[in-house]
Design an enzyme around this catalytic site. Structure first.
Site, PDB file in Angstrom:
ATOM      1  N   THR A   1     -12.138  19.347  50.053  1.00  0.00           N
ATOM      2  CA  THR A   1     -13.463  18.713  50.087  1.00  0.00           C
ATOM      3  C   THR A   1     -14.100  18.767  48.707  1.00  0.00           C
ATOM      4  O   THR A   1     -14.751  17.821  48.278  1.00  0.00           O
ATOM      5  CB  THR A   1     -14.419  19.447  51.066  1.00  0.00           C
ATOM      6  OG1 THR A   1     -13.719  20.527  51.628  1.00  0.00           O
ATOM      7  CG2 THR A   1     -14.932  18.509  52.113  1.00  0.00           C
TER       8      THR A   1
ATOM      9  N   TYR B   1     -10.212  29.348  45.282  1.00  0.00           N
ATOM     10  CA  TYR B   1     -11.402  28.907  44.546  1.00  0.00           C
ATOM     11  C   TYR B   1     -11.027  28.541  43.107  1.00  0.00           C
ATOM     12  O   TYR B   1     -11.386  27.464  42.612  1.00  0.00           O
ATOM     13  CB  TYR B   1     -12.449  30.027  44.571  1.00  0.00           C
ATOM     14  CG  TYR B   1     -13.746  29.699  43.877  1.00  0.00           C
ATOM     15  CD1 TYR B   1     -14.452  28.530  44.175  1.00  0.00           C
ATOM     16  CD2 TYR B   1     -14.287  30.566  42.939  1.00  0.00           C
ATOM     17  CE1 TYR B   1     -15.650  28.238  43.545  1.00  0.00           C
ATOM     18  CE2 TYR B   1     -15.493  30.288  42.306  1.00  0.00           C
ATOM     19  CZ  TYR B   1     -16.167  29.123  42.611  1.00  0.00           C
ATOM     20  OH  TYR B   1     -17.348  28.838  41.982  1.00  0.00           O
TER      21      TYR B   1
END
Ligand code: UDP
Length: 233
Positions: free
Chosen positions: A2, A56
């Site tokens: 996303t 991340y």
């Protein structure tokens, strides 16, 4: 995923309107770190995909690659920068950020919770300094097309931070050490050191941090006291 899609949506829109893009990345991309201080063009070594911590860093790296591709292929003015530990008033302690956690614990005279033995070190940069750097990068004509470290270079151990917070706030808190296995999910790897080389941003825009950690702690404390006073009204 996303994240990448969101970044690409922003890059496309910026291209349509010819707008500069400030791309906020993170010191997490340095992963395990190959040498101290971390330079923007250093090699990067991340952990395995079985450890979710590295997701991340990987996604921010993809953002940077994407931004650089838009710069090279379309001439879009993309300025990626890697934020190191940033702190200041009103930072939430909900996601584990150590400075507001320690200040809150010290104000309540609760135990100050060090994860591990506190020998790990960090450099904390005041958010006001960070904002100045970002604004300077947003305005400089030659900033696009390269990534910039933004952070403080003054290191402190987490044990040293706990003592500084306790002493500066005159707190009666005891300092306790919590084993990593209890503090984090299994397999978490904490960074021992994380220091930015800030010569690139310094030589381009003349920026360097000016606010000391002691000053930042004072401002965080004042903010928290004000917040408690307001919530009790
Ligand atoms: N930490 C700690 N006690 C806490 C919260 C964090 O000792 O209550 C440690 C953490 O293990 C890490 C450092 O403080 O070594 C900085 O943590 P933070 O989450 O603020 O930022 P990070 O550097 O991990 O991105």
């Amino acid at each position: 995923e996303t994240n990448v899609m969101g970044t690409e949506a922003v890059l496309r829109a910026a291209l349509r309107y010819g707008t500069r893009v400030l791309l906020a990345s993170t010191s997490e991309v340095y992963g395990k770190g190959s040498r101290i201080p971390f330079g923007e063009d250093d090699d990067i070594l991340l952990g395995p995909t079985s450890k979710s911590r590295w997701g991340y860093a990987a996604s921010k790296m993809v953002d940077e690659f994407l931004g650089m591709a838009y710069y090279h292929e379309h001439g879009l003015e993309v300025v990626p920068f890697r934020l190191f530990n940033t702190t200041g008033p009103r930072q939430s302690s909900r996601y584990g950020m150590v400075v507001p956690r320690f200040v809150g614990q010290a104000l309540r005279n609760d135990p100050i919770t060090i994860y591990g033995d506190g020998s790990q070190r960090r450099c904390f940069c005041d958010v006001q300094d960070v904002v100045r750097a970002i604004i300077a990068l947003s305005l400089h004509p030659d900033a696009p097309g390269r990534t910039y470290n933004v952070g403080n270079t003054e290191e402190i151990s987490i044990l040293g931070l706990a003592e500084l917070v306790r002493d500066q706030l005159g707190s009666a808190s005891e300092i306790v050490m919590i084993p990593y296995e209890q503090a984090y999910a299994p397999g978490f790897e904490d960074m021992q050191r994380r220091v930015p080389d800030i010569s690139r941003v310094q030589s381009l825009v003349g920026w360097r941090p000016e606010i000391t950690l002691a000053e930042t702690l004072d401002r965080i404390r004042a903010g928290m006291i004000a917040e408690v006073a307001t919530s009790k009204l």
